[in-house]
Design a protein around this motif. Structure first.
Motif, PDB file in Angstrom:
ATOM      1  N   ASN A 149     -69.863 118.317 -74.766  1.00 10.20           N
ATOM      2  CA  ASN A 149     -69.489 117.029 -74.190  1.00 10.20           C
ATOM      3  C   ASN A 149     -68.826 116.147 -75.256  1.00 10.20           C
ATOM      4  N   VAL A 182     -67.447 117.937 -65.817  1.00 10.93           N
ATOM      5  CA  VAL A 182     -66.388 117.941 -66.834  1.00 10.93           C
ATOM      6  C   VAL A 182     -66.778 118.892 -67.966  1.00 10.93           C
ATOM      7  N   TYR A 183     -67.925 118.637 -68.546  1.00  4.56           N
ATOM      8  CA  TYR A 183     -68.434 119.496 -69.620  1.00  4.56           C
ATOM      9  C   TYR A 183     -69.728 120.143 -69.133  1.00  4.56           C
ATOM     10  N   ARG A 203     -59.508 121.132 -70.760  1.00  9.78           N
ATOM     11  CA  ARG A 203     -59.736 120.655 -69.395  1.00  9.78           C
ATOM     12  C   ARG A 203     -60.387 119.273 -69.413  1.00  9.78           C
ATOM     13  N   GLY A 204     -61.372 119.082 -70.287  1.00 11.34           N
ATOM     14  CA  GLY A 204     -62.057 117.801 -70.365  1.00 11.34           C
ATOM     15  C   GLY A 204     -61.148 116.677 -70.823  1.00 11.34           C
ATOM     16  N   ARG A 254     -67.019 113.586 -74.851  1.00 12.82           N
ATOM     17  CA  ARG A 254     -67.062 112.157 -74.552  1.00 12.82           C
ATOM     18  C   ARG A 254     -68.311 111.500 -75.131  1.00 12.82           C
TER      19      ARG A 254
END
Length: 237
Positions: free
Chosen positions: A179, A172-173, A160-161, A181
């Motif tokens: 995370n 998002v996370y 999904r992220g 990113r």
């Protein structure tokens, strides 16, 4: 262990009432809250839903037994699944109180919803498994299988992220250790490995507890070899 099924029923009724209240709060169904499904991004909510669903089945089975006059004994319903749910909700308790907050008496303790989902229901569910379920039913590989659902959750969150645009304004996370990113996928993998190890260690301890029984002042561990013969290991008090 406690084998009075009337006590089981009363205890499980309290758990379900608290769990239901916690889930309502998660979806924003209390007065003054905004209804939404964002809570389903969180492992906390999903593990609480799993425990609620498992307990509903066990509770109904418990009611049927009591109504038939079967008042003594321990739960045998959904034993493996209940074990997986127990490990899942216990990790929810541990991660929230020792990883996501500064200490167990953080500001989260001022929120009834947090207390219900992260403290009360996890501990009540774990106690139910330890004291009310029939033991000696787990296999060694159950300690590994209990990681399947959490790993599926991680995969879904990461996919999904990766799909969401970089300017997406929502969550998002849901957890810092997922995370990608900020940590990169390598960093996420390290955290996932750590958490999987924690899962397996906790599950192993519960597995050993499942095999132990006290007889004649001794603790006896029941294991089965490939020929289905019981191997007893005695430990003097």
């Amino acid at each position: 262990m406690i084998n009075n099924k009337v006590v089981h029923l009363a205890y499980r009724s309290i758990f379900l009432a608290l769990s239901f209240m916690g889930l309502l709060e998660s979806f924003g169904l209390f007065a003054g809250q905004k209804f939404g499904f964002d809570c389903l991004l969180y492992y906390t909510t999903l593990s609480n839903i799993l425990c609620f669903g498992v307990m509903i089945v066990v509770w109904i089975y418990n009611i049927k037994e009591v109504m038939k006059g079967d008042l003594i004994g321990n739960n045998q319903k959904l034993h493996q699944l209940k074990f997986y749910a127990t490990i899942a909700i216990l990790v929810t308790f541990l991660v929230y109180n020792f990883l996501l907050t500064d200490n167990m008496f953080s500001s989260g303790w001022n929120n009834l919803g947090n207390l219900t989902k992260h403290i009360f229901c996890p501990l009540l569910f774990v106690i139910d498994f330890l004291l009310f379920d029939r033991h000696h039913g787990l296999k060694w590989y159950d300690c590994l299988l209990c990681t399947v659902l959490p790993l599926l959750y991680v995969i879904v969150i990461l996919i999904r992220g990766a799909i969401l645009p970089t300017d997406y304004e929502g969550t998002v996370y849901p957890y810092f250790f997922l995370n990608a990113r900020e940590l990169g996928y390598g960093g996420v993998v390290v955290w996932v490995i750590i958490l999987v190890i924690i899962f397996v260690i906790i599950a192993g301890l519960f597995y050993l507890f499942d095999k132990v029984e006290r007889k004649d002042g001794k603790f006896i561990f029941y294991f089965k070899n490939t020929e289905n013969k019981t191997l007893d290991t005695n430990m003097e008090e």
